[in-house]
Motif scaffolding. Sequence first.
Motif, short mmCIF file in Angstrom:
data_model
loop_
_atom_site.label_atom_id
_atom_site.label_comp_id
_atom_site.label_asym_id
_atom_site.label_seq_id
_atom_site.Cartn_x
_atom_site.Cartn_y
_atom_site.Cartn_z
N TYR A 151 0.85 -1.19 0.00
CA TYR A 151 0.00 0.00 0.00
C TYR A 151 0.88 1.23 0.00
O TYR A 151 2.11 1.13 0.00
CB TYR A 151 -0.95 -0.01 1.19
CG TYR A 151 -0.30 0.07 2.56
CD1 TYR A 151 -0.14 1.29 3.21
CD2 TYR A 151 0.17 -1.07 3.21
CE1 TYR A 151 0.45 1.38 4.46
CE2 TYR A 151 0.76 -0.99 4.46
CZ TYR A 151 0.90 0.23 5.08
OH TYR A 151 1.50 0.32 6.32
N GLU A 162 -2.20 3.53 -7.21
CA GLU A 162 -2.96 2.59 -6.39
C GLU A 162 -3.45 1.40 -7.20
O GLU A 162 -3.42 0.25 -6.72
CB GLU A 162 -4.14 3.31 -5.74
CG GLU A 162 -4.93 2.41 -4.81
CD GLU A 162 -6.07 3.16 -4.12
OE1 GLU A 162 -5.90 3.53 -2.94
OE2 GLU A 162 -7.11 3.36 -4.76
N THR A 189 -4.47 3.44 -0.04
CA THR A 189 -3.73 4.69 0.16
C THR A 189 -4.12 5.35 1.47
O THR A 189 -5.30 5.58 1.72
CB THR A 189 -3.99 5.69 -0.99
OG1 THR A 189 -3.77 5.05 -2.25
CG2 THR A 189 -3.07 6.90 -0.87
#
Length: 313
Positions: A151, A162, A189
């Motif tokens: 992440y 992402e 995120t």
Amino acid sequence: MSTVGTPGPSAPTGPVPSYSWPDGDDFTVTQYGSGGPGIAIGLLPHANEPLGSAVLPVAKKLAARFGRLWLLGPIEPPEPDARFPLPCELTEFLALGRLPALRDQVEFAHGAVVPHTSAQRRADTLRRAVRAAEPSALVLLHNDPFARFPYLYADRPRPFAERRLLETDGFPSGTLERPGWTRRIGARTYAWFPAARLGVHGQEAAGVFLPRVLGIPVFTLELPMFRWDGVEQARRSIREAMGAWIADGAGDPSGMLTTAHELLGGRRVEMVDAATTAEVIAAFLAGVVEEVHRAQQLGVPAATGARGPRRPG
């Protein structure tokens, strides 16, 4: 940085990703390739986070794909006796890995003041190196020992970067949990947060300070360190124990280690292999390039609060 040995006759051709510790503590900048938007990559942003080294054997190959790459670091080199085996098992990491207290970590030592501590000087060195390179983006390769999937932290939603993480193979599906120190701005995120959220005052976190003074987007890619298959409850409990250890100053790890042994009951938690980590980094860099190109097409500021790459501070 240490190098990869020559593969045997039956080994695949080309560079083989591996993990390594730096040969010394001196901060260095190594450029690969030419053209393209140019991406600077920060290695070892914390003293116990070496997985970014998987990029070293494949850096030349990645530069041929994406354009110029600068490898910067080590940002926060560990003491010699804190360099756990690579790869390692979880309890080796907990027993040997070390961190400075939060205020003494380079990650939270940025600011406009004249640097006087070791952490502030290394933070200043990082900023100067990025300014000299003039890349289009900076990627800091962090490691999360308790993450189930990769992440990122960013200043705003970064959909292209992402998406690349959501598409990576070899990790469980899922979205990020909601933490107490920041907010979630995407499925994978988190938003950058000020150092004061962690009790560090008079200094600032890299993600808050660097985009503002460098004028480029800054991404923290959090690389999963271990495979937690089948030990979810232990993962959560050991994560809490490590969080308490860090908050207490990251001193004696024996209590944290005892907790881990009790919860795991002899089960081993192995490190994510270097080839998988290198694939995640490559996929993420593709997303960063997409973010840069999209910003250029739309004519939007590269980073929140951008003031140009030559601003002092």
